[in-house]
Design an enzyme around this catalytic site. Structure first.
Site, PDB file in Angstrom:
ATOM      1  N   GLU A 119      16.711  27.506  35.857  1.00  0.00           N
ATOM      2  CA  GLU A 119      15.397  27.049  36.330  1.00  0.00           C
ATOM      3  C   GLU A 119      14.468  26.550  35.223  1.00  0.00           C
ATOM      4  O   GLU A 119      13.413  27.161  34.977  1.00  0.00           O
ATOM      5  CB  GLU A 119      14.694  28.166  37.113  1.00  0.00           C
TER       6      GLU A 119
ATOM      7  N   GLU B  66      21.294  31.352  43.434  1.00  0.00           N
ATOM      8  CA  GLU B  66      20.230  32.276  43.828  1.00  0.00           C
ATOM      9  C   GLU B  66      19.701  31.878  45.202  1.00  0.00           C
ATOM     10  O   GLU B  66      19.492  30.695  45.470  1.00  0.00           O
ATOM     11  CB  GLU B  66      19.048  32.280  42.839  1.00  0.00           C
TER      12      GLU B  66
END
Ligand code: FCB
Length: 481
Positions: free
Chosen positions: A208, A389
């Site tokens: 991320e 995720e």
């Protein structure tokens, strides 16, 4: 200053054609099977392709603890969490879920759930305490024991090289604002490819980068705690360059396959009859998604985002000839992380239109998962995808030794149904890792949010399978929901 707002953590808070279906090996049972385990979620009768891989994810700073043991150096998250006012209750990752000392039993827990894949991260300062130079053999040994333990249990290892815990020594040299960070990262990656290469199934460079840029550098809510858009997007470019350099180092001798873990947020106008809202949504999509997908998968930055940053933006000056070819080095797999959509108003503001989870930034919208998965295929081609995720927090309580979390089961089931639809629509989705295997240190939220399917009783470090863990075991065993 870009006209869009941040989608998360801004404040420290109180059916497709049957041919595609058959091709993907995805089926719908004629009649839903009887529920076998916890029974708290009704079965939908959706089978995944036989090769589908079920997993769970964690990250180093969030679970390991042992912050000062066996030669580990400090990371920016040690510094940040120890400074007053940055995390809820002043929580730190010093002990976390003490996974460092519970490695064997945690591996047994994974096997007990039937996991086929485990996505974890390597703590850069545990392996290279100063960020560059001297390798800490005890740090490397921990990860070797981890990947050996996974192999013994038949669980594939998915290793992330950077999940936010930059060595403090490198922050002291400018961190991601320093162009040299790309070379530091590639050197560290090379150390890990050499040490674990025979045991890691999939390597992921960055976790991320958008969250680092937005939450760490623009909104100051995560380490390193800056509020400076100019510096933030310089960091963005160097993070992406570091990704590209690590991919190149991998091609020079790594084994397995490599990609990056990108969090994507489908953007929708809050009112789709409003042209201004539609334009603002397009730009928000640029910042949320294309700023990371385009350079990695197409070797170019989105023109609308560069325009919006402005001709004088420090990031523009940081981009040198050849950088985008490095960043766009071919990857083998894209790791997708999906938590929430964004709804955008005419002024670029983000609106909350749907119920959220306990994380106030997380509007719950399974359709967004389908939309983003199919969009990648449409706009970026047929690259293999894995989800690394997806999940939600719940307010869990232990009652009679049990933890019941029906909201998490419903969330996972609905998102898996959306993923199943995407596979039927032709998306090459190979694996799903829920977030998270166990409760952990949720960054600025400290231990206040519980995201695991396994409850961690922090005072005793006892692990208790929540009802979602029992449900997930049945999902894995049945290869479907
Ligand atoms: C993601 C992070 C992960 C965890 C979840 C809830 O953005 O990668 O570490 O914090 O959110």
């Amino acid at each position: 200053m870009p006209a869009y707002q941040i989608s998360r953590r801004t404040l420290l808070r109180g059916a497709a054609g049957s041919a595609a279906l058959l091709a993907a090996g995805c089926t719908r049972d004629p009649a839903p099977p009887a529920p076998t385990g916890s029974g708290s979620a009704s079965a939908l009768g959706l089978r995944f392709p036989p090769s589908f891989v079920w997993g769970a994810a964690t990250s180093a700073y969030q679970i390991e603890g042992a912050a000062n043991e066996d030669g580990r150096g400090p990371s920016i998250w040690d510094t940040f969490s120890h400074a007053a006012g940055h995390t809820r209750n002043g929580d730190t990752g010093d002990v976390a879920a003490d996974h460092y000392h519970h490695l064997e039993s945690d591996l047994d827990l994974m096997r007990g759930l039937g996991l086929k894949s485990y996505r974890f991260s390597i703590s850069w300062p545990r392996v290279l305490p100063g960020g560059t130079g001297r390798v800490n053999p005890k740090g490397v040994d921990f990860y070797r024991r981890l990947v050996d333990g996974l192999a013994e249990r038949g669980i594939a290892a998915v290793a992330t090289l950077f999940h936010w815990d930059l060595p403090q020594a490198l922050q002291d040299r400018g961190g991601w604002e320093n162009r040299d960070s790309a070379a530091w990262f590639a050197d560290y990656a090379g150390v890990m490819y050499a040490a674990l290469g025979d045991r890691v199934h999939t390597w992921l460079t960055l976790n991320e980068p958008k969250t680092v840029v937005d939450v760490g550098y623009r909104f100051g809510v995560h380490a390193p705690g800056l509020r400076d858009p100019g510096r933030a997007f310089v960091a963005a470019h160097h993070l992406l360059l570091a990704h590209g350099r690590a991919v190149q180092a991998f091609r020079a001798g790594g084994r397995g396959r490599i990609g990056a873990a990108i969090n994507l947020a489908p953007a929708y106008p809050d009112d789709d009859t409003d042209d201004a809202a539609k334009r603002a949504t397009e730009l928000a999509d640029g910042y949320e998604n294309r700023l990371y997908l385009d350079p990695i998968l197409k070797g170019s930055y989105p023109a609308d985002v560069l325009d919006d940053l402005g001709a004088g933006a420090p990031m523009r000056a940081a981009i040198r000839d050849g950088d985008l070819a490095v960043i766009g080095s071919k990857i083998d797999v894209l790791a997708v992380q999906y938590y929430n959509p964004v709804f955008v108003g005419a002024s670029g503001s983000y609106e909350t239109k749907l119920p959220t989870s306990e994380a106030s930034w997380q509007q719950i919208y399974p359709q967004g998962f389908y939309d983003i998965l199919t969009r990648i295929r449409r706009d970026y081609g047929d690259i293999p995808l894995i989800v690394t995720e997806n999940g939600r927090p719940t307010t869990d309580q232990v009652r009679d030794g049990q933890v019941d979390d029906p909201e998490r089961i419903a969330f996972l089931r609905d998102h898996l149904a959306a993923a199943h639809r995407a596979i039927r629509a032709g998306v090459r989705l190979e694996a799903y890792h829920l977030w998270s295997l166990m409760d952990n240190f949720e960054w600025a939220e400290g231990y206040g949010q519980r995201w695991g399917i396994v409850y961690v009783d922090y005072p005793t470090q006892r692990r208790i399978e929540k009802s979602s863990a029992k449900w997930y075991r049945d999902v894995i065993a049945g290869n479907g929901i």
